[in-house]
Design an enzyme around this catalytic site. Structure first.
Site, PDB file in Angstrom:
ATOM      1  CE  LYS A 199     -24.761  14.444  -2.052  1.00  9.90           C
ATOM      2  NZ  LYS A 199     -24.358  13.040  -1.879  1.00  9.90           N
ATOM      3  CE  LYS A 251     -21.931  15.518  -4.648  1.00 10.18           C
ATOM      4  NZ  LYS A 251     -22.050  14.168  -4.209  1.00 10.18           N
TER       5      LYS A 251
HETATM    6  C1  PBG Z   1     -23.879   9.867  -2.729  1.00  5.36           C
HETATM    7  C2  PBG Z   1     -23.151  10.718  -3.703  1.00  5.36           C
HETATM    8  C3  PBG Z   1     -23.663  11.296  -4.850  1.00  5.36           C
HETATM    9  C4  PBG Z   1     -22.609  11.991  -5.452  1.00  5.36           C
HETATM   10  C5  PBG Z   1     -21.482  11.800  -4.655  1.00  5.36           C
HETATM   11  N1  PBG Z   1     -21.848  11.024  -3.552  1.00  5.36           N
HETATM   12  C6  PBG Z   1     -24.990  11.166  -5.505  1.00  5.36           C
HETATM   13  C7  PBG Z   1     -26.190  11.721  -4.902  1.00  5.36           C
HETATM   14  O1  PBG Z   1     -26.173  12.342  -3.838  1.00  5.36           O
HETATM   15  O2  PBG Z   1     -27.239  11.520  -5.503  1.00  5.36           O
HETATM   16  C8  PBG Z   1     -22.699  12.790  -6.713  1.00  5.36           C
HETATM   17  C9  PBG Z   1     -21.408  13.062  -7.382  1.00  5.36           C
HETATM   18  C10 PBG Z   1     -21.559  13.577  -8.766  1.00  5.36           C
HETATM   19  O3  PBG Z   1     -22.662  13.877  -9.251  1.00  5.36           O
HETATM   20  O4  PBG Z   1     -20.516  13.689  -9.414  1.00  5.36           O
HETATM   21  N2  PBG Z   1     -23.167   8.703  -2.429  1.00  5.36           N
END
Ligand code: PBG
Length: 326
Positions: A199, A251
């Site tokens: 991520k 992601k």
């Molecule tokens: C953290 C989380 C995020 C997203 C999914 N889980 C936000 C981040 O890491 O700032 C982002 C998902 C998206 O942008 O659609 N709980």
């Protein structure tokens, strides 16, 4: 030239011929719909930067979830949005069995039973008053191991509330092993872990921060990855596999298709990719301006993510695509 007699256009002559030789499949079951449920709402609330996506009430979530499942999506990923006054330093509303996310999980588990795969975001950022994905230490840093302890509590409550899959997205070291041990010790050996393995600290999460009313000031670069680091991403994937991840995820999706491909090449478990909020918003905005055609652009983007190696695609268009495909 290797194949001098070959004229590839012969296999593109008719729709039937193109269907016969199509390599990448896209079916509703491949898609997971991320959904937001907010505490204290009377009506679903539009998310300005994600036209077509809303924060649900418990009731509207139940209806929309049933519709998505009827359309054939493979699963649902739930995010909870607490009331502002219920946020605190350690994200207590996320571990509260009566917190909005856990109530919604119970609703959907009751409504849908085994008809879908219920997934829950196992992360503190929606629930903390500082907006970070973890607990902050005296120096103002996100404390890795204290955070993992909180994730275990959260995962247990989510499993008890009916989640089939818990989804640690905070990028703490050792989070998957910690949660696996915690679940097993409590007898939740069948609860699966979808690990947000690679991520990245991405600008494409911008609209999500509005979607969950995030309180974050600053950024997440001490726990999410540098967008340029592919080797490190594969290491993160391997660590999560070692720790017991049942599904590994990359992601965002579209800017990281190389990482996705390489993850798919090495992973013995299913691979997911998350087409995140900013990816949704970009395509939606361009389509609203008449600059691109929404439906083919969405299908191309999601098929491209499949082609790059995703078995499962999380996308805010999951239910729409499922309907378009049927
Ligand atoms: C953290 C989380 C995020 C997203 C999914 N889980 C936000 C981040 O890491 O700032 C982002 C998902 C998206 O942008 O659609 N709980």
């Amino acid at each position: 030239m290797a194949f001098p007699r070959h004229r590839p256009r012969r296999l593109r002559t008719t729709p039937a011929m193109r269907r016969l030789v199509a390599q990448t499949t896209l079916e509703p079951r491949h898609l997971v719909l991320p959904m937001f449920v907010a505490d204290g709402l009377q009506e679903p609330r539009a998310i300005g930067s994600m036209p077509g996506v809303v924060q649900h009430t418990r009731d509207s979530l139940r209806r929309a979830a049933a519709e998505a499942v009827a359309a054939g999506v493979g699963g649902l990923m739930l995010f909870g949005v607490p009331k502002e006054e219920d946020k605190d330093a350690t994200g207590s509303a996320g571990v509260d069995p009566e917190g909005i996310l856990n109530l919604a999980l119970r609703d959907l588990a009751r409504d849908l039973g085994q008809d879908t795969v219920l997934m829950a975001d196992t992360c503190l950022d929606e629930f903390t008053d500082h907006g970070h994905c973890g607990v902050i230490d005296a120096m103002g840093r996100v404390d890795n191991d204290l955070t993992n302890r909180r994730y275990i509590e959260m995962a247990l409550v989510q499993a008890n509330s009916g989640a089939h899959v818990v989804s640690p997205s905070g990028m703490m070291d050792g989070q998957v092993a910690a949660i696996r041990d915690g679940l097993d010790a409590a007898g939740h050996t069948d609860t699966a872990i979808l690990a947000y393995a690679a991520k990245f600290a991405s600008a494409f999460y911008g609209p999500f921060r509005e979607a969950v009313g995030s309180s974050l000031q600053g950024d997440r670069r001490t726990y999410q990855q540098d967008p340029g680091n592919a080797r490190e991403a594969l290491h993160e994937v391997e660590l999560d596999l070692d720790e017991g991840a049942d599904i590994v995820m990359v992601k965002p999706a579209m800017s990281y298709l190389d990482v996705l491909r390489r993850t798919a090449d090495l992973s013995p478990v299913p691979v997911a990719a998350y087409q995140v909020s900013g990816e949704y918003s970009m395509i939606t905005a361009a389509a609203e301006r008449g600059w691109i055609d929404l439906r083919p652009a969405v299908l191309e983007s999601v098929s491209g993510i499949r082609r790059a190696g995703a078995d499962i695609v999380l996308t805010y268009w999951a239910a729409d695509v499922a309907r378009w495909l049927s």
